[in-house]
Design an enzyme around this catalytic site. Structure first.
Site, PDB file in Angstrom:
ATOM      1  N   ARG A 172       7.107   6.395  -4.820  1.00 48.84           N
ATOM      2  CA  ARG A 172       7.743   7.036  -3.667  1.00 48.84           C
ATOM      3  C   ARG A 172       7.154   6.414  -2.408  1.00 48.84           C
ATOM      4  NH1 ARG A 172       3.697  10.448  -2.296  1.00 48.84           N
ATOM      5  NH2 ARG A 172       2.270  10.827  -4.030  1.00 48.84           N
ATOM      6  N   ASP A 190      -4.029  -1.593  -0.756  1.00 56.63           N
ATOM      7  CA  ASP A 190      -5.120  -1.937   0.164  1.00 56.63           C
ATOM      8  C   ASP A 190      -6.491  -1.481  -0.335  1.00 56.63           C
ATOM      9  OD1 ASP A 190      -4.363   0.684   0.565  1.00 56.63           O
ATOM     10  OD2 ASP A 190      -4.049   0.502   2.726  1.00 56.63           O
ATOM     11  N   SER A 221       0.804  -1.234   0.000  1.00 56.63           N
ATOM     12  CA  SER A 221       0.000   0.000   0.000  1.00 56.63           C
ATOM     13  C   SER A 221       0.835   1.281   0.000  1.00 56.63           C
ATOM     14  CB  SER A 221      -0.958  -0.043   1.176  1.00 56.63           C
ATOM     15  OG  SER A 221      -1.733  -1.210   1.063  1.00 56.63           O
TER      16      SER A 221
END
Ligand code: ADP
Ligand code: MG
Length: 496
Positions: free
Chosen positions: A192, A230, A177
């Site tokens: 990132r 997620d 996630s």
């Protein structure tokens, strides 16, 4: 909406209106430091105001950014990532599949046994491990070796019944996630880090390759069939049990949302056919920002001193990693400039992230007449030993201000998504349900927050429209969803 649940604050007046506040301040000028602390809080509260009109502007800005992010790569702060999930679970999935859910403070390893059409989920087993903090900022190998070792332990403890037929590998759905630019259902490179992770060498690398290498090192014969985050996992898990699920929102350590988009409405997808004509979009809404968010100086300082300055501004106002930290920053100012805790500033209050959101939530929910929980938390966490009842009431009020703003902004974000899906307005005779699968520890455990979020959505949509919107708590749906997607993308499907 019950914006203020505990209104009695230091010197009895913060929420009682301007006239009372003026009286209080005058009294305090003579009597003590309390008025100055109140002034600091009042100013913060003013900055945090989120009237419905402002929230509607936030929602509109979210919708505009969604369009821009779908139009072109880099067209918006919202990445609107194409998940490569164009077929959501149907209920027909069958077999034993695994999932690994890594996304914040914990990671979970799961095994699900799917019975196929008309049977559904037969059972699931999972193990949960918290991520040692040093791995969050260490090396890529250290993180993935640790995860693969835990996965190895989980698999080695399973009974004979899960033994696969010869030549068949175990298949895994990997819930990772963080913002990943996907290149297929099971490949994608890390854009990132967020939520306190920072492993520079992994940025730009394929996370499935990294995991696969670590699994091979452990001697694990397992392959990754689906890479999701997620929100996409929660959407898939939600759809498995309820066909009206069209979006998912996560409010945990961080925050994000995903929804089902028409493939045609994704210009940057260049008309590539999708089997169903639909595509799940991972919005990465944590990175949303807008002038309508009206950041306070505390938010700006929190951002500037964070591991990812200038990024995830929406997330930093609404999610579990940050709410307690905002409260700490305001309290610190009250201690420094108004001697709120006496002549010295409590040293613990100066430690970043010393006040965690679960502790803030425990104080906010304190229903004892003398606010015993607040007293204990202040003592245990911040080593502040003597507080008056009125000080404790002020602190509860501060928690309320921060949680209320977060929950109301999250509701505005949801309204933005509903608008993009065309589900924010009544159509003739339309009783179509719109179900949003919701997950995350913040939503699950912070009752004042989740109640406020739902009330705000009703306030924004109106009672009638709100009747068609259902927020469904999907407990750990993201892991099950990833396992379901591993099943629907299994490499053995053709053989069956
Ligand atoms: P993650 O987001 O890390 O995958 P969760 O969905 O379990 O994991 O969310 C964990 C987060 O939820 C914590 O970091 C914390 O911010 C928040 N949280 C957990 N318990 C509580 C609580 N009792 N009250 C408020 N927030 C909580
Ligand atoms: Mg999670």
């Amino acid at each position: 909406m019950g914006r203020v649940t505990v209104v009695v604050v230091c010197c009895a007046a913060l929420a009682a209106g301007v006239a009372a506040a003026v009286v209080v301040c005058r009294r305090v000028k003579r009597g003590g430091k309390c008025g100055k602390a109140n002034g600091i809080m009042k100013e913060f509260e003013e900055k945090c105001r989120t009237p419905a009109a402002k929230l509607k502007q936030v929602a509109d800005a979210m919708t505009v950014e969604m369009h821009a992010g779908l139009a072109s790569e880099g067209g918006s702060k919202l990445k609107m990532i194409i998940s490569y999930v164009d077929n959501l679970p149907t209920g027909d999935e069958k077999g034993t599949y695994y999932a690994l859910d890594l996304g914040g403070t914990n990671f979970r390893v799961l095994r699900v046994h799917l019975g196929g059409k008309g049977v559904g989920l037969i059972n699931q087993e999972f193990a949960e491990v918290s991520i040692p903090p040093h791995l969050m900022t260490g090396t890529s190998d250290a993180l993935f070796d640790y995860i693969a070792a835990e996965l190895g332990k989980f698999v080695s403890q399973e009974s004979e019944e899960f033994k696969l037929s010869p030549g068949r590998q175990r298949e895994l759905g990997f819930t990772f996630s963080f913002p990943v630019m996907q290149t297929s259902i099971n490949t994608g490179t890390l854009v990132r880090w967020t939520k306190g992770f920072s492993i520079d060498e992994l940025v730009g690398r394929d996370v499935v390759e990294e995991l696969s290498r670590a699994m091979a090192k452990q001697g694990l014969d397992m392959s990754v069939s689906a890479l999701v985050n997620d929100t996409v996992g929660t959407l898939a898990g939600g759809r498995y049990t309820n066909k009206d699920v069209v979006a998912a929102v996560i409010l945990g350590t961080g925050s994000n949302a995903a929804y089902v988009e028409r493939a045609q409405a994704i210009p940057k997808w260049h008309g590539v056919p999708s089997k169903s004509g639909e595509m799940v979009i991972n919005m990465e809404w944590g990175d949303f920002r807008s002038s309508h968010l009206s950041l306070s100086e505390y938010d700006n300082a929190l951002d500037a001193e964070s591991l990812n300055p200038g990024e995830q501004i929406f997330e930093k106002m609404i999610s579990g990693m940050y709410l307690g930290e905002i409260v700490r920053r305001v309290l610190l100012r009250m201690a420094q400039e108004a001697a709120f805790f006496g002549d010295t500033v409590p040293p613990k209050l100066e430690v970043p992230f010393a006040l965690r959101t679960p502790d803030m939530s425990a104080m906010h929910h304190d229903t004892s007449s003398d606010l015993k929980v607040v007293e204990t938390k202040l003592k245990d966490i911040l080593e502040i030993s003597s507080t008056s009842l009125s000080m404790r009431k002020t602190i509860v009020e501060l928690c309320n201000i921060v949680a209320t703003r977060g929950a109301r902004l999250a509701a505005a974000g949801i309204l933005g998504v509903l608008k993009k899906m065309g589900r924010d307005a009544a159509k003739d005779g339309d009783k179509q349900k719109t179900v949003i699968a919701m997950d995350g520890g913040l939503y699950e455990h912070y009752a004042e927050y989740s109640k406020c979020l739902e009330n705000t959505l009703e306030e924004l949509l109106g009672e009638e429209l709100f009747k068609n919107i259902v927020i469904e708590h999907s407990n750990d749906g993201s892991g099950i969803g990833a396992a379901l997607l591993a099943a629907s993308h299994s490499k053995y499907l053709q053989d069956e």
